[in-house]
Design an enzyme around this catalytic site. Structure first.
Site, PDB file in Angstrom:
ATOM      1  N   ARG A   1      -1.849 -14.646   4.542  1.00 36.90           N
ATOM      2  CA  ARG A   1      -2.578 -13.938   5.598  1.00 36.90           C
ATOM      3  C   ARG A   1      -1.905 -14.148   6.958  1.00 36.90           C
ATOM      4  O   ARG A   1      -1.869 -13.241   7.783  1.00 36.90           O
ATOM      5  CB  ARG A   1      -4.045 -14.338   5.589  1.00 36.90           C
ATOM      6  CG  ARG A   1      -4.726 -13.807   4.304  1.00 36.90           C
ATOM      7  CD  ARG A   1      -6.181 -14.109   4.212  1.00 36.90           C
ATOM      8  NE  ARG A   1      -6.993 -13.360   5.157  1.00 36.90           N
ATOM      9  CZ  ARG A   1      -7.365 -12.086   5.007  1.00 36.90           C
ATOM     10  NH1 ARG A   1      -6.943 -11.395   3.954  1.00 36.90           N
ATOM     11  NH2 ARG A   1      -8.138 -11.508   5.892  1.00 36.90           N
TER      12      ARG A   1
ATOM     13  N   HIS B   1      -2.172  -5.350   1.520  1.00 37.17           N
ATOM     14  CA  HIS B   1      -3.457  -6.030   1.291  1.00 37.17           C
ATOM     15  C   HIS B   1      -3.147  -7.481   0.960  1.00 37.17           C
ATOM     16  O   HIS B   1      -2.175  -7.773   0.266  1.00 37.17           O
ATOM     17  CB  HIS B   1      -4.179  -5.383   0.101  1.00 37.17           C
ATOM     18  CG  HIS B   1      -5.308  -6.211  -0.434  1.00 37.17           C
ATOM     19  ND1 HIS B   1      -6.583  -6.139   0.067  1.00 37.17           N
ATOM     20  CD2 HIS B   1      -5.340  -7.154  -1.424  1.00 37.17           C
ATOM     21  CE1 HIS B   1      -7.361  -6.987  -0.591  1.00 37.17           C
ATOM     22  NE2 HIS B   1      -6.628  -7.612  -1.503  1.00 37.17           N
TER      23      HIS B   1
ATOM     24  N   PHE C   1     -15.649   2.652   6.826  1.00 42.66           N
ATOM     25  CA  PHE C   1     -14.268   3.028   6.505  1.00 42.66           C
ATOM     26  C   PHE C   1     -14.004   3.162   5.004  1.00 42.66           C
ATOM     27  O   PHE C   1     -12.893   3.512   4.596  1.00 42.66           O
ATOM     28  CB  PHE C   1     -13.284   2.008   7.099  1.00 42.66           C
ATOM     29  CG  PHE C   1     -13.498   0.591   6.609  1.00 42.66           C
ATOM     30  CD1 PHE C   1     -12.998   0.167   5.384  1.00 42.66           C
ATOM     31  CD2 PHE C   1     -14.192  -0.315   7.393  1.00 42.66           C
ATOM     32  CE1 PHE C   1     -13.196  -1.129   4.935  1.00 42.66           C
ATOM     33  CE2 PHE C   1     -14.396  -1.632   6.958  1.00 42.66           C
ATOM     34  CZ  PHE C   1     -13.891  -2.029   5.727  1.00 42.66           C
TER      35      PHE C   1
ATOM     36  N   ARG D   1       2.644  -6.690   9.354  1.00 38.11           N
ATOM     37  CA  ARG D   1       1.926  -5.556   9.946  1.00 38.11           C
ATOM     38  C   ARG D   1       2.445  -5.215  11.338  1.00 38.11           C
ATOM     39  O   ARG D   1       2.523  -4.040  11.696  1.00 38.11           O
ATOM     40  CB  ARG D   1       0.430  -5.832   9.953  1.00 38.11           C
ATOM     41  CG  ARG D   1      -0.158  -5.775   8.544  1.00 38.11           C
ATOM     42  CD  ARG D   1      -1.612  -6.147   8.528  1.00 38.11           C
ATOM     43  NE  ARG D   1      -2.212  -5.914   7.224  1.00 38.11           N
ATOM     44  CZ  ARG D   1      -3.242  -6.610   6.765  1.00 38.11           C
ATOM     45  NH1 ARG D   1      -3.787  -7.576   7.497  1.00 38.11           N
ATOM     46  NH2 ARG D   1      -3.748  -6.334   5.579  1.00 38.11           N
TER      47      ARG D   1
ATOM     48  N   LYS E   1       0.814  -1.213   0.000  1.00 38.88           N
ATOM     49  CA  LYS E   1       0.000   0.000   0.000  1.00 38.88           C
ATOM     50  C   LYS E   1       0.851   1.269   0.000  1.00 38.88           C
ATOM     51  O   LYS E   1       2.069   1.206   0.202  1.00 38.88           O
ATOM     52  CB  LYS E   1      -0.932  -0.033   1.211  1.00 38.88           C
ATOM     53  CG  LYS E   1      -1.960  -1.169   1.156  1.00 38.88           C
ATOM     54  CD  LYS E   1      -2.849  -1.150   2.385  1.00 38.88           C
ATOM     55  CE  LYS E   1      -3.928  -2.216   2.316  1.00 38.88           C
ATOM     56  NZ  LYS E   1      -4.819  -2.162   3.492  1.00 38.88           N
TER      57      LYS E   1
ATOM     58  N   THR F   1      -5.338  -7.355  10.615  1.00 43.98           N
ATOM     59  CA  THR F   1      -5.539  -6.034  10.011  1.00 43.98           C
ATOM     60  C   THR F   1      -5.047  -4.923  10.927  1.00 43.98           C
ATOM     61  O   THR F   1      -4.399  -3.978  10.483  1.00 43.98           O
ATOM     62  CB  THR F   1      -7.039  -5.824   9.694  1.00 43.98           C
ATOM     63  OG1 THR F   1      -7.470  -6.868   8.823  1.00 43.98           O
ATOM     64  CG2 THR F   1      -7.288  -4.484   9.032  1.00 43.98           C
TER      65      THR F   1
ATOM     66  N   ASN G   1      -2.056  -0.010   7.002  1.00 44.21           N
ATOM     67  CA  ASN G   1      -1.477  -1.254   7.507  1.00 44.21           C
ATOM     68  C   ASN G   1      -0.567  -1.974   6.518  1.00 44.21           C
ATOM     69  O   ASN G   1      -0.450  -3.185   6.523  1.00 44.21           O
ATOM     70  CB  ASN G   1      -2.581  -2.178   8.017  1.00 44.21           C
ATOM     71  CG  ASN G   1      -3.547  -2.608   6.937  1.00 44.21           C
ATOM     72  OD1 ASN G   1      -3.330  -2.338   5.755  1.00 44.21           O
ATOM     73  ND2 ASN G   1      -4.602  -3.288   7.326  1.00 44.21           N
TER      74      ASN G   1
END
Length: 140
Positions: free
Chosen positions: A85, A115, A57, A102, A9, A91, A112
């Site tokens: 994941r 994705h 959000f 993260r 991100k 998250t 964070n």
């Protein structure tokens, strides 16, 4: 082999963590079979995250994802979705396990770093959003 889609991100790019996160991904056994640096417009970010349109959000997510460049990648590995994941963590970085992407690099639930697709089916849809078949390079 299963595939998943990740996006490094805008906060990851801004913090100059592309190399660190990519290294962690490769060390975990993932093969990067497609990768590019791009910038989402508000419209394309809105399309990508349309599933969240009714969530509170959504507006902030679209703003954030269009705030700077990002790096989408298609990753390949056995059990890619679940393993990725696990690698990236919860998250909310405050709830993420030690050593996860993260936990190591994210500042907040909204920013964070990364994705990760939540299913193989969504990974295929999301991969098609960013990459044509010609851009996917199978590594033997």
């Amino acid at each position: 082999m299963e595939r998943t889609l990740t996006i490094l991100k805008p906060d990851c790019v801004k913090k100059q963590l592309i190399g660190a996160v990519t290294d962690k991904i490769e060390r975990a056994g993932f093969r990067i079979i497609a990768m590019k640096k791009t910038r989402l417009t508000k419209e394309t970010a809105g399309e990508f995250y349309a599933v969240h349109r009714e969530r509170p959000f959504y507006g902030e997510l679209v703003e954030f994802m269009s705030s700077g460049p990002c790096v989408p990648m298609i990753l390949e590995k056995e059990n890619a979705v679940a393993d990725f994941r696990t690698l990236i963590g919860a998250t909310d970085p405050a709830e993420a396990a030690e050593g996860t992407v993260r936990k190591l690099y994210a500042d907040s639930k909204g920013e964070n770093i990364v994705h990760g697709s939540d299913s193989a089916e969504n990974a295929a849809i999301e991969a098609g959003f960013f990459f044509s078949a010609e851009e996917v390079v199978r590594v033997n």
